[in-house]
Enzyme design. Structure first.
Site, PDB file in Angstrom:
ATOM      1  N   HIS A 125       0.824  -1.222   0.000  1.00 53.90           N
ATOM      2  CA  HIS A 125       0.000   0.000   0.000  1.00 53.90           C
ATOM      3  C   HIS A 125       0.856   1.270   0.000  1.00 53.90           C
ATOM      4  CE1 HIS A 125      -3.650  -2.226   0.452  1.00 53.90           C
ATOM      5  NE2 HIS A 125      -3.346  -2.697   1.640  1.00 53.90           N
ATOM      6  N   ASP A 162      -2.561 -10.629  -2.431  1.00 53.67           N
ATOM      7  CA  ASP A 162      -3.130 -10.120  -1.181  1.00 53.67           C
ATOM      8  C   ASP A 162      -4.580  -9.709  -1.466  1.00 53.67           C
ATOM      9  OD1 ASP A 162      -1.965  -8.700   1.628  1.00 53.67           O
ATOM     10  OD2 ASP A 162      -3.764  -7.749   0.793  1.00 53.67           O
ATOM     11  N   HIS A 164      -6.248  -7.254  -0.512  1.00 54.38           N
ATOM     12  CA  HIS A 164      -6.396  -5.819  -0.740  1.00 54.38           C
ATOM     13  C   HIS A 164      -5.636  -5.422  -2.009  1.00 54.38           C
ATOM     14  CE1 HIS A 164      -6.721  -6.392   3.700  1.00 54.38           C
ATOM     15  NE2 HIS A 164      -7.767  -5.606   3.532  1.00 54.38           N
ATOM     16  N   ASP A 249      -4.479 -12.840   3.347  1.00 53.50           N
ATOM     17  CA  ASP A 249      -5.711 -12.346   3.963  1.00 53.50           C
ATOM     18  C   ASP A 249      -6.952 -12.578   3.103  1.00 53.50           C
ATOM     19  OD1 ASP A 249      -4.640 -10.533   2.191  1.00 53.50           O
ATOM     20  OD2 ASP A 249      -4.557  -8.855   3.593  1.00 53.50           O
TER      21      ASP A 249
HETATM   22 ZN    ZN Z   1      -4.029  -7.197   2.669  1.00 50.98          ZN
END
Ligand code: ZN
Length: 341
Positions: A125, A162, A164, A249
């Site tokens: 991120h 991931d 996200h 995740d």
């Molecule tokens: Zn994540």
């Protein structure tokens, strides 16, 4: 036989986030599970701190200085999710340094076929000039930049699985065609980016491949998108290096998201990525991202290292072509990847 290399460093435990899902216990859980498996025969090494030069090939000096200064005066919050403690700058430098050392093991004289950098804080991120989403420095971006810079790779493929969207990596390479960024992520979900229509820009148009999936998606979608979209993309792109931004995740047990990938699903995705790297004649690097259920995280990392490190190339489980994979292939074939039609 050239061994597989695992990069780690105890500074990962010194990034103190307080009561937070991204905690030192994540690394402890992974290392406990791997040590019980004798580290699966991987060659363990201590990660060096990244050089300023490697970090600043991705992040402006003011970004790095800001994190260093905040850590030096005792730490604080960067945003609601992202914390810096006195040990965070050292942890972040070693996380980035592990990712660079991983690339050196893969593309340097040693010629390791696979390597992994298992650190925290995670990185995907982190934008060039902004820490966010538990991430301070973008480890996989620093690794990819080192690969196409100093290590002389022509093309790097990053697969971010991931749950996200890896918005930082996405943005850092948006205008470039020497790094193909592919992300499979739940949408809608933090950080809200990663629409299929975000395909990069300028010379990088077509070299950002976002594959959003709805909450509730599991092995059928994730494995098919890797095997039936990313693997054919890799055949067309012919990378010199394949990197996984490996978060765990999307697992059914994860508390932060709503996907339902299983341990076997991570095994199947790992087998597919290993196969795509071998087809390309490219080494494979694994950079840890998220994963907040300690059991699922530790098992997921062990499954990935087991599949990637197996002496015999594992069979990729047969998986039906998912509707999302059909749509993605049609979309990509219309734009920049006619071979996917
Ligand atoms: Zn994540």
């Amino acid at each position: 036989m050239t061994g597989r290399v695992l990069l780690r460093h105890p500074s990962s435990l010194e990034h103190d986030t307080g009561a937070h899902p991204e905690s030192p216990r994540r690394i402890q859980a992974i290392e406990r599970a791997l040590s019980e498996l004798d580290w699966l025969g991987w060659d363990m090494r201590l990660s060096p701190a990244a050089s300023r030069e490697d970090v600043q090939a991705v992040h402006p000096a003011r970004h790095v200085d800001r994190i260093e200064a905040l850590a030096a005066r005792g730490g604080g919050m960067i945003d609601m999710d992202t914390t810096v403690s006195t040990g965070s700058f050292g942890a972040a430098l070693h996380a980035a340094g592990g990712a660079v050392a991983m690339v050196q093991a893969l593309l340097g004289a040693e010629g390791a076929p696979a390597a992994a950098s298992l650190h925290r804080p995670p990185g995907h991120h982190a934008k060039a000039d902004r820490a966010m989403g538990f991430c301070l420095l973008n480890n996989v971006a620093i690794a990819a930049q080192h690969a196409v810079g100093e290590a002389g790779a022509r093309r790097v493929l990053i697969l971010d699985w991931d749950v996200h969207h890896g918005n930082g990596t996405n943005d850092i390479f948006a205008a470039r065609d020497d790094v193909l960024f592919c992300s499979i992520h739940q949408s809608p979900l933090y950080p809200g980016t990663g629409a299929a229509s975000d395909v990069g820009r300028g010379a990088g148009e077509g070299y950002t491949v976002n594959l959003p999936v709805p909450g509730g998606s599991g092995d059928a979608a994730f494995v098919s998108l890797v095997e039936h979209v990313v693997r054919p993309l890799a055949r067309a792109y012919e990378p010199d290096l394949v990197l996984i931004s490996a978060g765990y995740d999307a697992h059914a047990d994860d508390p932060l998201a709503g996907c339902v990938v299983t341990d076997d699903g991570y095994g199947a995705m790992s087998a597919s990525v290993r196969a795509m790297a071998e087809e390309a004649g490219a080494p494979l690097g694994i950079v840890l991202e998220g994963g907040y259920d300690l059991g699922a995280l530790a098992r997921g990392v062990a499954v990935t290292l087991g599949v990637v490190g197996a002496r015999e190339t594992p069979e990729v489980p047969v998986v039906a072509v998912h509707a999302l994979a059909v749509q993605a292939r049609e979309r990509l074939a219309r734009m920049h990847w006619p071979g996917l039609g």
